[in-house]
Design a protein around this motif. Structure first.
Motif: not given
Length: 384
Positions: A326-343
């Motif tokens: 998608s157009c909003e992604i610009i040369n990404p070098v960083a990505m993160t998340s909430f790695t466990n959304v179950v517990s």
């Protein structure tokens, strides 16, 4: 393979990066050599979906105030912190050594603090962030390439205690991740080091990742709730898996992934353990999804099958959905998340995945905006 210009067309979301049959070489589907492989599906459970309340995908801009959709400096590092089921934070680092803490919310996040680090960070890129909470003390680890520091205090990122862990790390660190109580850093040349989370001294001095090819160039690092650490090899178009031992070292496990053209030149990587199954690769119970950026700024979407027990895990990978582009992604070098959304259960009324925009666009339109970037885009997961 040459990246065709339509892969980066601005102003609309393009989900057809898999039109080339060879891009499915390592995926399930039609294996008849006399005809093309079936295209990957879209809209499967676990697939990325742009967070609905954003402007041009912008969840929060770089800077101490939210100026979406255009920030101040390229976003180069991201991290999250889960305090409880109802309290989460997002940390943002940029190309000029600035680090900001934000509350995670359904709409417009609020600034918690501008993080305090040493003057040596000023003007240099923040290449890795990690956050750890214990006994009501927040520890924020940051690395600008060769210098690793930790800020600690009773509130996120505004601590008064600052410690330099090392100012002479080899090469350039490309990311930090926390697994089994240790902060792991990895350099572009494939050396890793560790710090016991909540402390301020190296546990493992820099050493080469086990069984790493001599041609490797590491692009990114992440870790999951099982203590498995994943790193991307940009040069060899591969993902490697390691187990984080109780002494702060890493042991390679059965989990190398290569040969899929979609995973060409991977860089940023993150994982989410989510509550619901998807269509293939994990069809019952909760599933662990892995997201990886590639050569065309697409996000390859994989689901993991993990067997065995610690430390002898084995990891399998299935590309369950077409890459997200998608157009909003610009040369990404960083990505993160909430790695466990179950517990603990983290409700889907906040985003679970975040991608940094490493630059700006000012000459093309994206969702009606012609000037955007240097911000963090946010995503939820379909069906989760």
């Amino acid at each position: 393979m040459k990246v065709h210009s339509w892969l980066r067309q601005r102003g609309r979301r393009v989900l057809t990066t898999i039109l080339f049959p060879m891009m499915l070489a390592s995926c399930s589907g039609n294996t008849n050599s006399t005809g093309p492989a079936a295209p990957l599906p879209t809209g499967q459970n676990g697939a990325l979906t742009l967070w609905p309340t954003t402007t041009t995908g912008c969840y929060v801009s770089d800077g101490s105030s939210n100026s979406c959709p255009s920030g101040t400096n390229p976003v180069t590092a991201l991290a999250t912190q889960t305090v409880s089921a109802s309290s989460q934070y997002l940390y943002v680092g940029d190309s000029q050594g600035n680090i900001y803490a934000w509350t995670a919310s359904s709409s417009s996040p609020s600034t918690v603090a501008t993080c305090s680090f040493s003057p040596s960070f000023s003007g240099t890129s923040v290449n890795g962030l990690a956050s750890y909470l214990t006994s009501s003390i927040y520890y924020v680890y940051a690395v600008d390439g060769t210098t690793l520091e930790v800020n600690s205090g009773s509130t996120p990122c505004a601590g008064t205690t600052l410690s330099t862990i090392s100012s002479s790390l080899p090469g350039t660190t490309v990311g930090l991740a926390i697994a089994n109580g240790y902060v792991f850093g990895v350099t572009s040349t494939g050396e890793y080091y560790s710090v016991a989370a909540g402390t301020s001294s190296l546990t493992q001095s820099p050493i080469t990742l086990p069984n790493l090819p001599s041609t490797a160039t590491i692009g990114g690092i992440t870790a999951d709730q099982n203590g498995i650490v994943f790193v991307t090899d940009h040069a060899n178009s591969a993902i490697y898996a390691y187990y984080a031992n109780s002494d702060g070292t890493l042991t390679q496990i059965n989990g190398t992934y290569s040969g899929n053209v979609d995973v060409t030149n991977p860089v940023a990587i993150t994982t989410v353990f989510a509550p619901n199954a998807t269509s293939t690769g994990c069809t019952t119970g909760s599933c662990e999804f892995l997201y990886v950026t590639n050569y065309s700024y697409a996000v390859v979407q994989l689901v993991l099958s993990i067997s065995g027990s610690a430390p002898n895990f084995s990891v399998g990978y299935t590309e369950f959905n077409a890459p997200y582009t998608s157009c909003e992604i610009i040369n990404p070098v960083a990505m993160t998340s909430f790695t466990n959304v179950v517990s603990p259960t983290i409700a889907n009324n906040i985003p679970w995945v975040f991608i940094g925009q490493n630059g700006k666009e000012a000459s093309s339109s994206c969702f009606g905006q012609t000037a955007y970037g240097d911000s963090v885009t946010a995503y939820n997961l379909t069906g989760e």
